[in-house]
Design a protein around this motif. Structure first.
Motif, short mmCIF file in Angstrom:
data_model
loop_
_atom_site.label_atom_id
_atom_site.label_comp_id
_atom_site.label_asym_id
_atom_site.label_seq_id
_atom_site.Cartn_x
_atom_site.Cartn_y
_atom_site.Cartn_z
N GLU A 162 0.82 -1.20 0.00
CA GLU A 162 0.00 0.00 0.00
C GLU A 162 0.86 1.26 0.00
O GLU A 162 0.47 2.29 -0.57
N GLN A 201 3.58 1.50 -1.51
CA GLN A 201 4.33 1.46 -2.76
C GLN A 201 5.83 1.29 -2.52
O GLN A 201 6.67 1.92 -3.17
N THR A 203 5.74 2.62 5.42
CA THR A 203 5.27 1.33 5.93
C THR A 203 5.43 1.27 7.44
O THR A 203 4.53 0.81 8.17
N ASP A 249 -1.42 -7.81 -3.50
CA ASP A 249 -2.15 -6.71 -2.86
C ASP A 249 -3.63 -7.03 -2.76
O ASP A 249 -4.26 -6.83 -1.70
N ARG A 304 -5.66 -7.55 0.74
CA ARG A 304 -6.78 -6.67 1.06
C ARG A 304 -8.04 -7.48 1.38
O ARG A 304 -8.77 -7.19 2.33
#
Length: 400
Positions: free
Chosen positions: A339, A341, A347, A383, A387
């Motif tokens: 998220e 990137q 992070t 990802d 999620r």
């Protein structure tokens, strides 16, 4: 005099000589009542559209004859008169009119009749006791007629509402068939007076949901008897439609699909039902109503949970050798890193750990996933899987 009134009940027999006097007045009295009703009650209010009730003359003559029978005690039943009054009420309901005009006609009729009785009584010098008895009898009688008409009106309104609900259910089922709108739907809609919309929004309701049908807009189609109740709202779901739904659903819970061309109505309902299932599972917040357009990503990620499980095994299979705690920590770190990137500082901020901790964990993940983290397509899949995994973790404990 023989017989008296008990409250508002029917009177006892009136003396024969009085009956003879009243009977002689009936033909001219009928004419006077008819004339006064036509003068006092507007024609469009009396008749509405197509006239289906008996003519006013026949109605007046029959109810007057029944009144004479009643006050003479000649009979205790008036089935034909009762059915006539109910039919007057039913006709008003079928023609979309209120009972105001019919009740006005009754009031005019009793006023004219009482004026005539009073005039005759004065001319013939009738005893005051007879006058009292006739007054009670006349006003009690008109109450009885009005009550019968109300019965017919309510009966027809209930029947009409049930029939309309049945027509709407059939239209809704036709609209959900593949390929709608078709010729059959257009023909049925024209017959029912329902304008076929270019677009529609479907609404899913919980099983057994209480819905106040009268609060729904007239153009909304409903199938409340289905195992999974649902509505079709023509056009977009705007603020006014939302308020309508809030008013119609005392328990508030519902899910609103996307607005789509009518031919794709089944898709809108499928999405709405999926959103409702996620609300009931505790994944989505109960928005009362919950709008699919605000949860598109969640609906997509959780559209096929069995397939998601298969994808998760393949994408995260490299972590199976770790303990449950290690696996949880690593998936949390990987998800935050994706998220952010690939920014270790961002992070770390999201995880509330030191950036060096993130770098250490990512080195281990890089070794575990090999070249997957360097490939954009693989990162996208990871990802999505992570999620969806987080979404499923927010279920209510009882639903897990």
């Amino acid at each position: 005099m023989t017989g008296t009134l008990a409250g508002r009940g029917r009177p006892g027999p009136v003396p024969p000589q009085v009956i003879a006097i009243l009977s002689a007045e009936l033909p001219s009295l009928a004419e006077e009542i008819i004339s006064e009703v036509r003068r006092s009650v507007p024609e469009d209010a009396r008749q509405g559209g197509k006239v289906r009730q008996p003519t006013i003359r026949a109605s007046v003559e029959q109810v007057m004859a029944a009144f004479v029978d009643q006050v003479t005690g000649a009979g205790n039943t008036h089935e034909h008169r009762d059915e006539l009054c109910r039919e007057l009420g039913r006709s008003a309901a079928y023609e979309g009119r209120s009972l105001d005009a019919l009740q006005a006609a009754y009031r005019v009729g009793v006023q004219v009749a009482w004026r005539r009785v009073a005039d005759v009584a004065q001319r013939r010098r009738l005893p005051s006791g007879v006058m009292t008895q006739l007054a009670d009898a006349l006003f009690s009688y008109i109450d009885e007629l009005a009550s019968l008409s109300v019965q017919g009106y309510l009966e027809a309104r209930s029947r009409s509402a049930d029939e309309l609900a049945g027509v709407h259910r059939r239209l809704l089922r036709m609209a959900l068939r593949p390929g709608a709108p078709g010729g059959a739907l257009a023909e049925a809609a024209e017959t029912a007076g329902w304008p076929v919309p270019d677009e529609a929004t479907l609404v899913a309701l919980p099983a057994g949901a209480r819905c106040v049908r009268a609060a729904l807009d007239e153009d909304v189609l409903a199938d409340l008897g289905d195992a999974e109740p649902h509505l079709l709202v023509p056009g977009t779901f705007d603020t006014a439609r939302r308020q309508m739904l809030v008013n119609a659903l005392p328990e508030r819970r519902s899910a609103v699909g996307l607005t789509v061309p009518l031919a794709e109505a089944a898709h809108s309902l499928r999405w709405a039902r999926r959103a409702l299932a996620l609300v009931e599972a505790g994944v989505l917040e109960d928005g009362g109503p919950t709008l699919c357009e605000r949860h598109l990503l969640e609906l997509w990620l959780l559209s096929d949970e069995a397939l998601l499980d298969q994808l998760s095994r393949r994408q995260l299979g490299a972590l199976t050798g770790m303990s449950r705690t290690q696996r949880s920590r690593m998936t949390e770190t990987l998800g935050a890193w994706l998220e952010a990137q690939g920014n270790a500082v961002e992070t770390a901020r999201r995880l509330r750990v030191h950036p060096q901790t993130v770098r250490y964990r990512m080195r281990r993940l890089g070794e575990t996933f090999d070249e997957q983290l360097a490939d954009p397509a693989s990162r996208f899949v990871l990802d999505a899987v992570l999620r969806a995994h987080r979404l499923r973790q927010v279920r209510r404990p009882s639903m897990r």
